[in-house]
Design a protein around this motif. Structure first.
Motif, PDB file in Angstrom:
ATOM      1  N   PRO A  48      23.726  -6.750 -18.604  1.00 52.05           N
ATOM      2  CA  PRO A  48      22.762  -5.928 -17.874  1.00 52.05           C
ATOM      3  C   PRO A  48      23.347  -5.465 -16.539  1.00 52.05           C
ATOM      4  N   GLY A  49      23.202  -4.198 -16.263  1.00 50.88           N
ATOM      5  CA  GLY A  49      23.678  -3.655 -15.004  1.00 50.88           C
ATOM      6  C   GLY A  49      25.100  -3.138 -15.035  1.00 50.88           C
ATOM      7  N   ILE A  50      25.779  -3.228 -16.185  1.00 47.54           N
ATOM      8  CA  ILE A  50      27.154  -2.736 -16.277  1.00 47.54           C
ATOM      9  C   ILE A  50      27.142  -1.211 -16.090  1.00 47.54           C
ATOM     10  N   VAL A  51      28.043  -0.718 -15.266  1.00 51.85           N
ATOM     11  CA  VAL A  51      28.138   0.717 -15.012  1.00 51.85           C
ATOM     12  C   VAL A  51      29.316   1.258 -15.820  1.00 51.85           C
ATOM     13  N   VAL A  52      29.003   2.044 -16.828  1.00 51.00           N
ATOM     14  CA  VAL A  52      30.012   2.596 -17.731  1.00 51.00           C
ATOM     15  C   VAL A  52      30.198   4.071 -17.404  1.00 51.00           C
ATOM     16  N   ARG A  63      35.017  -0.085 -15.040  1.00 53.90           N
ATOM     17  CA  ARG A  63      35.958  -0.500 -14.002  1.00 53.90           C
ATOM     18  C   ARG A  63      35.278  -1.612 -13.193  1.00 53.90           C
ATOM     19  N   ASP A  64      35.899  -2.800 -13.183  1.00 52.24           N
ATOM     20  CA  ASP A  64      35.296  -3.924 -12.464  1.00 52.24           C
ATOM     21  C   ASP A  64      35.484  -3.768 -10.952  1.00 52.24           C
ATOM     22  N   ARG A  65      34.944  -4.706 -10.199  1.00 51.79           N
ATOM     23  CA  ARG A  65      34.966  -4.580  -8.733  1.00 51.79           C
ATOM     24  C   ARG A  65      36.362  -4.709  -8.141  1.00 51.79           C
ATOM     25  N   TRP A  66      37.333  -5.192  -8.911  1.00 47.57           N
ATOM     26  CA  TRP A  66      38.709  -5.303  -8.447  1.00 47.57           C
ATOM     27  C   TRP A  66      39.551  -4.104  -8.881  1.00 47.57           C
ATOM     28  N   GLY A  67      38.938  -3.178  -9.622  1.00 51.69           N
ATOM     29  CA  GLY A  67      39.641  -1.968 -10.030  1.00 51.69           C
ATOM     30  C   GLY A  67      40.293  -2.027 -11.398  1.00 51.69           C
ATOM     31  N   HIS A  68      40.066  -3.100 -12.160  1.00 58.40           N
ATOM     32  CA  HIS A  68      40.631  -3.202 -13.507  1.00 58.40           C
ATOM     33  C   HIS A  68      39.827  -2.318 -14.456  1.00 58.40           C
ATOM     34  N   THR A  69      40.517  -1.612 -15.317  1.00 55.58           N
ATOM     35  CA  THR A  69      39.864  -0.716 -16.269  1.00 55.58           C
ATOM     36  C   THR A  69      39.764  -1.390 -17.632  1.00 55.58           C
ATOM     37  N   TYR A  70      38.574  -1.323 -18.217  1.00 57.72           N
ATOM     38  CA  TYR A  70      38.303  -1.836 -19.558  1.00 57.72           C
ATOM     39  C   TYR A  70      37.808  -0.664 -20.394  1.00 57.72           C
ATOM     40  N   TRP A  71      38.362  -0.511 -21.605  1.00 50.90           N
ATOM     41  CA  TRP A  71      37.970   0.565 -22.501  1.00 50.90           C
ATOM     42  C   TRP A  71      37.025   0.032 -23.576  1.00 50.90           C
ATOM     43  N   ASP A  75      33.236  -2.090 -31.365  1.00 53.83           N
ATOM     44  CA  ASP A  75      32.284  -3.203 -31.418  1.00 53.83           C
ATOM     45  C   ASP A  75      31.447  -3.286 -30.140  1.00 53.83           C
ATOM     46  N   ASN A  76      31.532  -2.274 -29.279  1.00 52.33           N
ATOM     47  CA  ASN A  76      30.795  -2.178 -28.023  1.00 52.33           C
ATOM     48  C   ASN A  76      31.230  -3.219 -26.999  1.00 52.33           C
ATOM     49  N   ARG A  77      32.384  -3.834 -27.207  1.00 57.50           N
ATOM     50  CA  ARG A  77      32.955  -4.711 -26.188  1.00 57.50           C
ATOM     51  C   ARG A  77      34.003  -3.912 -25.429  1.00 57.50           C
ATOM     52  N   TYR A  78      34.381  -4.403 -24.257  1.00 52.39           N
ATOM     53  CA  TYR A  78      35.324  -3.683 -23.409  1.00 52.39           C
ATOM     54  C   TYR A  78      36.639  -4.444 -23.340  1.00 52.39           C
TER      55      TYR A  78
END
Length: 111
Positions: A48-52, A63-71, A75-78
């Motif tokens: 909840p609250g994930i900003v995509v 992109r997490d708060r440290w700047g790492h990018t997840y695609w 399966d809707n996972r990053y």
């Protein structure tokens, strides 16, 4: 009187020599230890609250708060972008899942 002062001085010198001989002879450098590797996951489940955001070619990423990018995978996972793999701490199981499922689901992990 003179012999008492000489005796006190001799005892003081003996005490100082004894105390310094018992100290550690190790040399400690003033340099700080290397920083530990960051602890972040290779695969993130949506929460909840994930900003995509949407990339210009239509792919979704987080992109997490440290700047790492997840695609986002099918399966809707990053899945962590390969560029950050060397900075993460992970176990064999997590790496195997990231490598195999992430590659199959998303060719963009390895750009």
């Amino acid at each position: 009187m003179k012999s008492a002062k000489i005796l006190q001085a001799a005892l003081l010198v003996t005490a100082v020599v004894f105390m310094t001989s018992c100290s550690s002879s190790r040399y400690y450098a003033a340099y700080p230890p290397p920083p530990p590797r960051a602890s972040f996951s290779l695969i993130i489940n949506p929460f909840p609250g994930i900003v995509v955001s949407r990339y210009h070619d239509g792919r979704y990423y987080y992109r997490d708060r440290w700047g790492h990018t997840y695609w986002r995978g099918y399966d809707n996972r990053y899945y962590l972008d390969r560029a950050y793999l060397g900075r993460a701490r992970y176990d064999k199981r997590e790496y195997h899942e990231w490598k195999n499922f992430g590659r199959r689901a998303n060719g963009h992990l390895h750009h």
